[in-house]
Every structure is written in C-alpha cells, then in structure tokens.
Design an enzyme around this catalytic site. Structure first.
Site, PDB file in Angstrom:
ATOM      1  N   SER A 193       2.356  -4.850   6.075  1.00  0.00           N
ATOM      2  CA  SER A 193       3.520  -5.535   5.101  1.00  0.00           C
ATOM      3  C   SER A 193       4.644  -5.400   6.049  1.00  0.00           C
ATOM      4  CB  SER A 193       3.542  -4.476   3.764  1.00  0.00           C
ATOM      5  OG  SER A 193       4.883  -5.075   3.135  1.00  0.00           O
ATOM      6  N   TYR A 208       5.326   3.369  -0.528  1.00  0.00           N
ATOM      7  CA  TYR A 208       4.548   1.820  -0.043  1.00  0.00           C
ATOM      8  C   TYR A 208       4.754   1.582   1.376  1.00  0.00           C
ATOM      9  CZ  TYR A 208       3.325  -2.910   0.172  1.00  0.00           C
ATOM     10  OH  TYR A 208       2.896  -4.044   0.589  1.00  0.00           O
TER      11      TYR A 208
END
Length: 320
Positions: A193, A208
């Site tokens: 990501s 995250y």
C-alpha cells in the site's frame, strides 16, 4: 564547442568546477531515470507467466483487486486456485471466469483468514498438492472501517488487521513457496500500500500502514533470498483504486478500476522487488517524494481527521 566549454571552465573560480560536474551528473541521472521510467511503464514486454507454472493462486479473489487479478490471469491461460472465505462468492467468480474464458480449471478453497488460519492453510496445502502453482497473488487484506486514533482501535479490529494482513500473507506464502522451491521457478506478488511506502506516514491508520510496511520489507527480503532459486518476489504498491475497501465507487484517471489496475499490474510481475504498476500512481509517487515530509504529514492528518468525523456521524445515524 568542447574547446570553448573548457575555456569557459578555466575562467570560473576553482570551487565552481566541482559544482558544474555535480550538476552534469545530476542532470544525467535524472534523464536516465526518466528514460527508464518510460521504458518500464510503456515499452518493456510483460513476462510469459506460464513459464512459472500452469496454475496461479489468488487470495481475496471475490472482489476488488484480487478479482481483477483472477480474470487477468485466466485471460493469460493460467488455471486458478481461488482462496476466499465466502463459498457462494467463490462459485460466482469461478462460473463467471469459466463463462468468459472457457476451459480454465479452477479450484475453490474456503478459508476465513480471520478464523482458524492453521486449518485454512492446511486446506490450501492439500488443494495444491501436486499442482504446478507458478504464480501467487497475496491480495487478501483489510483496513479500518474508517480513520481512527490508535487508542480507538478495538481489540477485534486490531487482531484482524494483524492476523489477515500479516499472518495470513506470511503463511500462504510459506505453504505455496515450498512447491516453487522444488520446481525452482515461481512468481509471488504481495499487495502492499502507498500508506506504507509512498507517503511518510498515515495517521489514524497506523496499524494498517504498519502491516503494509511489513509486507514491503517481507517481500524485499524474500526477493533477495530466492532470486537465485528462480523465484521472483514482488511487492506491488497501489495508491487509490476504486474498491469497497477504499470506499471509492467511481474510477478515474488517477483512481483506476480494479480491472484497470490488474491489467497494468500483470506487466510488472517478475521484475522489480517493489513497484507501482499503474503509471499515474508512479507519477504521484514521484511528486510526493520531492515534497517536504512535514507538509505531507500535515495534509494527511487533516484528511484522516475529516474521514474520522464522517465515519462517526455515519455510526451515530445508525444508532438513532
């Protein structure tokens, strides 16, 4: 011309000469970098994935980027092992792929990555026993329902983030890698990501971002470990893609659809250990890299606080 240039250099103060050559080196480096970006983004041919093996395993294939990968891989003629938690959705995707591409063999493996992972990994191992799995797409993952401060992350969400994003990807890689090592060929793609690789921080999404930072370093280390064994490991770093997890419904130039992202991603499999396959995303990465980190941090914090407020309002309406 060359003589004129050297004559001009002689007239400069001594300390200017090193600066001149450093400037030339900098311009050359930038030019070569730009040419390389054009080549890898638009001109470099994709690898023949069938050389890795006749099967591909995709986790999280019933929606989002994983679904896009499943269709793209089937389009290249690879048989599929689809791993997800919902048997009905797995069947729907399998039937849709078969209807579009014909004689593609598909195995569905039901695994709840938030549940009994040991049992799920055992089922994957049994399903791929004797199967020539040459490509692994580790796509399964979750994020926050919406932005929140770390002290607001409840125990269940924290557990799921670590178990699905970190433990799930790690254990699936390990079970699939064993066959690749024996055959001395394979390609592994772990979906990272931009939250962990492109921007300097991702406030209010700390856990995250941390799990995706693990994926990046895990992939880079495996790339070095297994490169000489014929196994190419890669962390792909998407920025925003039109998915449910990103809460984005409409695709645009800077936010590709899942199929658009997967189509771009296929061209990069087997090359660099870390990449951003969708070329507008790589442009954004380049822009972000030259901005002050403090400015990016401040912007991202304001953005995340706004997302948090909207999420809290939505939760409040549900309770009314």
């Amino acid at each position: 011309m060359e003589r004129c240039l050297f004559e001009q250099l002689k007239t400069l103060p001594f300390w200017c000469v090193p600066l001149f050559f450093l400037g030339c080196i900098s311009i050359l480096k930038t030019s070569l970098g730009l040419l390389n970006w054009v080549y890898v983004s638009f001109l470099r041919p994709p690898k023949n994935l069938k050389k890795y093996g006749s099967w591909a395993l995709v986790t999280g294939p019933t929606d989002g980027i994983g679904k896009g990968f499943a269709f793209e891989l089937a389009g290249k003629g690879l048989n599929l092992v689809l791993v997800g938690r919902n048997p009905e959705k797995l069947s729907e995707v399998s039937e849709a792929i078969k209807a579009k591409f014909g004689k593609i063999q598909i195995k569905n493996v039901v695994v709840d990555f938030a549940g009994d992972l040991s049992e799920g990994i055992q089922r994957i191992g049994e399903a791929i026993e004797g199967v020539d799995v040459g490509v692994l797409i580790n796509n399964v993952g979750i994020s926050y329902p919406y932005a929140r401060y770390f002290h607001e992350v409840d125990e269940q969400l924290l557990k799921n983030l670590l178990k699905i994003n970190v433990e799930g990807t790690t254990k699936v890689t390990q079970v699939v890698l064993q066959g690749m090592v024996k055959r001395k060929r394979g390609a592994i793609v772990n979906i990272g990501s931009g939250a962990a690789t492109v921007i300097p921080s991702d406030p209010l999404y700390a856990v995250y971002a941390g799990t995706k930072a693990y994926i990046n370093q895990f992939s880079r280390s495996l790339y070095v470990e297994y490169k000489k064994s014929g196994i190419d490991v890669q962390c792909q770093v998407p920025l925003y893609v039109a998915t449910k997890m990103a809460s984005i419904r409409r695709a645009s130039f800077m936010v590709p659809s899942t199929s658009g992202y997967a189509r771009a991603a296929m061209r990069w499999i087997g090359y660099e250990p870390c990449c951003t396959p969708y070329w507008p995303h790589s442009l954004m990465w380049g822009l972000i890299s030259i901005l002050p980190e403090s400015a990016i941090d401040a912007y991202r914090l304001r953005f995340s606080i706004g997302v948090r407020k909207k999420g809290q309002l939505k939760d409040a309406r549900k309770k009314e």
